[in-house]
Design a protein around this motif. Structure first.
Motif, PDB file in Angstrom:
ATOM      1  N   SER A  38     -15.150 -33.723  54.125  1.00  0.00           N
ATOM      2  CA  SER A  38     -14.724 -34.913  54.854  1.00  0.00           C
ATOM      3  C   SER A  38     -13.314 -34.721  55.429  1.00  0.00           C
ATOM      4  O   SER A  38     -12.921 -35.367  56.391  1.00  0.00           O
ATOM      5  N   HIS A  39     -12.566 -33.804  54.825  1.00  0.00           N
ATOM      6  CA  HIS A  39     -11.190 -33.612  55.286  1.00  0.00           C
ATOM      7  C   HIS A  39     -11.096 -32.535  56.369  1.00  0.00           C
ATOM      8  O   HIS A  39     -10.060 -32.389  57.009  1.00  0.00           O
ATOM      9  N   ILE A  40     -12.185 -31.764  56.533  1.00  0.00           N
ATOM     10  CA  ILE A  40     -12.129 -30.688  57.513  1.00  0.00           C
ATOM     11  C   ILE A  40     -12.374 -31.235  58.908  1.00  0.00           C
ATOM     12  O   ILE A  40     -13.376 -31.900  59.160  1.00  0.00           O
ATOM     13  N   SER A  41     -11.436 -30.972  59.785  1.00  0.00           N
ATOM     14  CA  SER A  41     -11.619 -31.347  61.181  1.00  0.00           C
ATOM     15  C   SER A  41     -11.001 -30.235  62.013  1.00  0.00           C
ATOM     16  O   SER A  41     -10.346 -29.344  61.481  1.00  0.00           O
ATOM     17  N   TRP A  42     -11.232 -30.267  63.301  1.00  0.00           N
ATOM     18  CA  TRP A  42     -10.645 -29.243  64.170  1.00  0.00           C
ATOM     19  C   TRP A  42      -9.130 -29.247  64.019  1.00  0.00           C
ATOM     20  O   TRP A  42      -8.488 -28.209  63.947  1.00  0.00           O
ATOM     21  N   ASP A  43      -8.586 -30.463  63.930  1.00  0.00           N
ATOM     22  CA  ASP A  43      -7.136 -30.603  63.812  1.00  0.00           C
ATOM     23  C   ASP A  43      -6.631 -29.957  62.516  1.00  0.00           C
ATOM     24  O   ASP A  43      -5.640 -29.244  62.503  1.00  0.00           O
ATOM     25  N   PHE A  44      -7.374 -30.202  61.412  1.00  0.00           N
ATOM     26  CA  PHE A  44      -6.988 -29.648  60.113  1.00  0.00           C
ATOM     27  C   PHE A  44      -7.022 -28.123  60.140  1.00  0.00           C
ATOM     28  O   PHE A  44      -6.164 -27.450  59.579  1.00  0.00           O
ATOM     29  N   LEU A  45      -8.002 -27.577  60.829  1.00  0.00           N
ATOM     30  CA  LEU A  45      -8.172 -26.124  60.869  1.00  0.00           C
ATOM     31  C   LEU A  45      -7.148 -25.433  61.762  1.00  0.00           C
ATOM     32  O   LEU A  45      -6.929 -24.233  61.645  1.00  0.00           O
ATOM     33  N   THR A  46      -6.554 -26.171  62.693  1.00  0.00           N
ATOM     34  CA  THR A  46      -5.689 -25.495  63.654  1.00  0.00           C
ATOM     35  C   THR A  46      -4.219 -25.881  63.544  1.00  0.00           C
ATOM     36  O   THR A  46      -3.355 -25.098  63.906  1.00  0.00           O
ATOM     37  N   SER A  47      -3.905 -27.058  63.040  1.00  0.00           N
ATOM     38  CA  SER A  47      -2.499 -27.466  63.060  1.00  0.00           C
ATOM     39  C   SER A  47      -1.722 -26.835  61.909  1.00  0.00           C
ATOM     40  O   SER A  47      -2.288 -26.501  60.875  1.00  0.00           O
ATOM     41  N   PRO A  48      -0.412 -26.657  62.101  1.00  0.00           N
ATOM     42  CA  PRO A  48       0.415 -26.058  61.046  1.00  0.00           C
ATOM     43  C   PRO A  48       0.562 -26.991  59.855  1.00  0.00           C
ATOM     44  O   PRO A  48       0.363 -28.194  59.965  1.00  0.00           O
ATOM     45  N   ALA A 267     -12.487 -26.030  50.260  1.00  0.00           N
ATOM     46  CA  ALA A 267     -13.810 -26.039  50.879  1.00  0.00           C
ATOM     47  C   ALA A 267     -13.901 -24.939  51.930  1.00  0.00           C
ATOM     48  O   ALA A 267     -14.891 -24.210  51.987  1.00  0.00           O
ATOM     49  N   VAL A 268     -12.851 -24.811  52.753  1.00  0.00           N
ATOM     50  CA  VAL A 268     -12.858 -23.764  53.780  1.00  0.00           C
ATOM     51  C   VAL A 268     -12.973 -22.390  53.112  1.00  0.00           C
ATOM     52  O   VAL A 268     -13.766 -21.536  53.521  1.00  0.00           O
ATOM     53  N   LEU A 269     -12.200 -22.188  52.054  1.00  0.00           N
ATOM     54  CA  LEU A 269     -12.206 -20.911  51.351  1.00  0.00           C
ATOM     55  C   LEU A 269     -13.592 -20.603  50.790  1.00  0.00           C
ATOM     56  O   LEU A 269     -14.107 -19.478  50.934  1.00  0.00           O
ATOM     57  N   ILE A 270     -14.199 -21.611  50.161  1.00  0.00           N
ATOM     58  CA  ILE A 270     -15.532 -21.423  49.581  1.00  0.00           C
ATOM     59  C   ILE A 270     -16.548 -21.113  50.666  1.00  0.00           C
ATOM     60  O   ILE A 270     -17.396 -20.226  50.516  1.00  0.00           O
TER      61      ILE A 270
END
Lengths: 295, 299
Positions: A38-48, A267-270
């Motif tokens: 639920s926390h993963i978004s394009w913004d989360f994946l790309t912003s510092p 979650a991204v790591l998994i």
């Protein structure tokens, strides 16, 4: 009669524990994905990332992890292959070989934090590579080489002996046999193993605390000149990886949404690790079919 | 005539290839040897400096109970104890689970048991340690805090997290051992009318015990050296724990937390290197034990 009852009970207990392990894994994966996705978004994946404010992303960390993985593999694969081939093809069954085997075993059992500390002392300080991607990659090479050696050795040993004998009968040099007869046959197993090893590198953190560092400079993702100090490709800059970031956020994060960031990053790591796993299996199957012409 | 001219050229190329291969692979192996000796050398020189240069007594370091680097107290016993207690407990929790898992795969339902459990074990091995730490921190610690006395952080949390991490290690070694057991042993037992459990407990397990113990020791070695996951859940208090639910520290967690806060070359820093040396030393002991067990397993 009693023996049968005991047998029943024992079987039930064994089955219960086995299923418990399956449940444990499913529970953990479910928890991580449920909490994190639920926390993963394009913004989360790309912003510092942010240290104090909420809403930080994991962009640079994600990039660092992938880039560090590539750097590590570029160094590890040729070295590990070479040593593995030596162990499988050149090593004679004598004392020396036994001690090299012991060295590989010891090296793979060293705690990763100790290898990291050694990197801090020799690579970061003595060789003066500072906290950098290069230091991280070198230390991960040390960490990963035993695994690579074992993968290569096993892959070469499982090639049928007749293939090698055919090469010898043709009067080929040993190196020619290794590179053009044995290597192609061993390749699927090597590739599968390498991808699995890469998955491990991706999640490694303890050795990186003291070598790749716990910070990332502000990166300019439009600058792809590897010699500029703010270029993401510069191997001499410090780099915090995803796994290190998760640790840091959990143990000293002061951002108000630290828990969410940790959940999202985990979650991204998994997902990445699962992807490595599936890729390894799939590629292994495909290559095996291709090289052995089994339909 | 032509073939005669070609032969020496081919022969030379043959020799050159032979040399390329030999030199390249030997250099790779030499690299491994150089690495291991330099790791031991560098960590040892730094680790010994605490005793040789800074004059801290070895007995204080090993058996001293109070840790206060700023007040020149370098008793590392709390951390040594923490490391041993957590890894022993982890092995105690993980071993029965692992043995059940491998029995499930080899003795109970070999048909689909392997298909179900093997990928699970592989995935468990692939989950990064920081993720285990995170799960421990968000699920296990609150659970322990609510059900038991204390803050939730502590030896129990550390051992449970570690036990799940070393489960794959023990399981895969045990499964290999069980899988390579000669079939006639089991058949003889069944032929005598023994039940499956009688066969497992009376024949199978005693025969593979040394091999299973190898797995347990390997698992313990892994638990002993694991750093970040433990650091996240153990609470990091510098005392010898007196209860399972009390905060403690391990050698690895102390190194992780303090290494970057101390200046290279100071006593405070050197003593951390001594702990790293101790970790290194323990690795050698674990491997020595594994080798002993392997020798027994062969007979």
């Amino acid at each position: 009669m009693r023996a049968k009852v005991i047998d029943r009970i024992a079987t039930t207990v064994i089955v219960f524990f086995a299923l418990l392990i399956v449940g444990l894994l499913l529970g953990m994966l479910g928890f991580i994905l449920f909490r994190g996705i639920s926390h993963i978004s394009w913004d989360f994946l790309t912003s510092p990332s942010e240290t104090i404010k909420a809403g930080g992303g994991i962009g640079p960390q994600l990039f660092n992890s992938v880039y560090l993985l590539v750097l590590t593999m570029i160094i590890t694969i040729p070295l590990g292959l070479g040593a593995g081939i030596y162990m499988a093809e050149y090593a004679k069954p004598n004392r020396l070989t036994a001690s090299i085997r012991l060295i590989v075993e010891v090296l793979s059992s060293f705690p990763s934090i100790v290898v990291g500390l050694f990197g801090l002392l020799l690579i970061v300080q003595t060789f003066d590579l500072k906290y950098s991607l290069m230091s991280g990659a070198l230390v991960l090479t040390i960490f990963n080489m035993p695994l690579m050696v074992r993968i290569t050795e096993q892959a070469f040993r499982s090639v049928p002996k007749e293939q090698k004998e055919a090469g010898l009968a043709m009067g080929l040099s040993r190196w020619k046999i290794i590179t053009s007869i044995l290597f192609p046959v061993a390749l699927p197993a090597i590739i599968t193993g390498t991808i699995l090893a890469a998955g491990r590198v991706f999640g490694e953190a303890a050795a990186l605390l003291f070598t790749a560092g716990m910070t990332t400079p502000t990166l300019d993702f439009t600058n792809w000149n590897p010699f500029d100090h703010n270029s993401p490709l510069n191997p001499m800059r410090p780099a915090e990886t995803l796994a290190v970031h998760i640790w840091k956020v959990n143990s000293e994060g002061i951002a108000s949404d630290a828990k969410e960031i940790a959940a999202g990053a985990s979650a991204v790591l998994i997902i990445m690790v699962l992807a490595f796993n599936l890729l390894a299996r799939w590629l292994g199957r495909v290559l095996y079919r291709k090289f052995t012409s089994i339909k | 005539m032509k073939a005669n001219n070609e032969a020496p050229v081919l022969f030379r190329r043959h020799k050159a290839e032979e040399w390329i291969g030999r030199i390249y692979t030997t250099v790779c192996v030499l690299f491994l040897i150089v690495i291991i000796f330099s790791i031991v050398y560098f960590v040892a020189t730094k680790g010994v400096a605490t005793f040789a240069v800074d004059g801290v007594s070895m007995s204080e370091f090993l058996f001293g109970n109070s840790w206060g680097p700023d007040d020149n107290k370098f008793g590392a016993l709390p951390f040594i104890a923490g490391s041993f207690i957590t890894s022993l407990l982890a092995a105690l929790i993980a071993s029965p689970l692992s043995i059940c898992a491998s029995l499930f795969m080899t003795e109970i339902v070999p048909s689909w048991g392997k298909k179900l459990l093997l990928p699970v074990i592989e995935l468990l091995a692939g989950i990064p340690s920081v993720v285990y730490g995170f799960i421990g921190l968000t699920v296990l610690v609150p659970f322990l805090r609510d059900t038991f006395p204390g803050q939730g952080y502590g030896v129990a949390a550390g051992s449970i997290v570690l036990s799940i991490m070393i489960l794959p290690t023990i399981t895969s070694v045990a499964t290999d051992a069980l899988g390579s057991l000669p079939r006639n042993l089991k058949e003889a037992s069944y032929g005598l009318g023994a039940t499956r459990w009688q066969t497992i407990s009376g024949v199978v397990l005693p025969t593979v015990l040394p091999a299973v113990l190898t797995g347990v020791v390997l698992g313990m070695a892994r638990a002993f050296g694991e750093a970040l996951a433990v650091q996240m859940v153990i609470g990091n208090a510098p005392y010898v724990p007196t209860s399972l639910f009390e905060s403690a520290s391990t050698l690895t967690s102390v190194i992780t937390l303090n290494m970057s806060n101390t200046v290279m070359g100071t006593v405070q820093n050197n003593v951390l290197w001594s702990m790293a040396l101790l970790l290194l030393f323990m690795t050698f002991i674990f491997i020595f034990v594994v080798r002993l067990l392997e020798r027994r397993a062969k007979i």
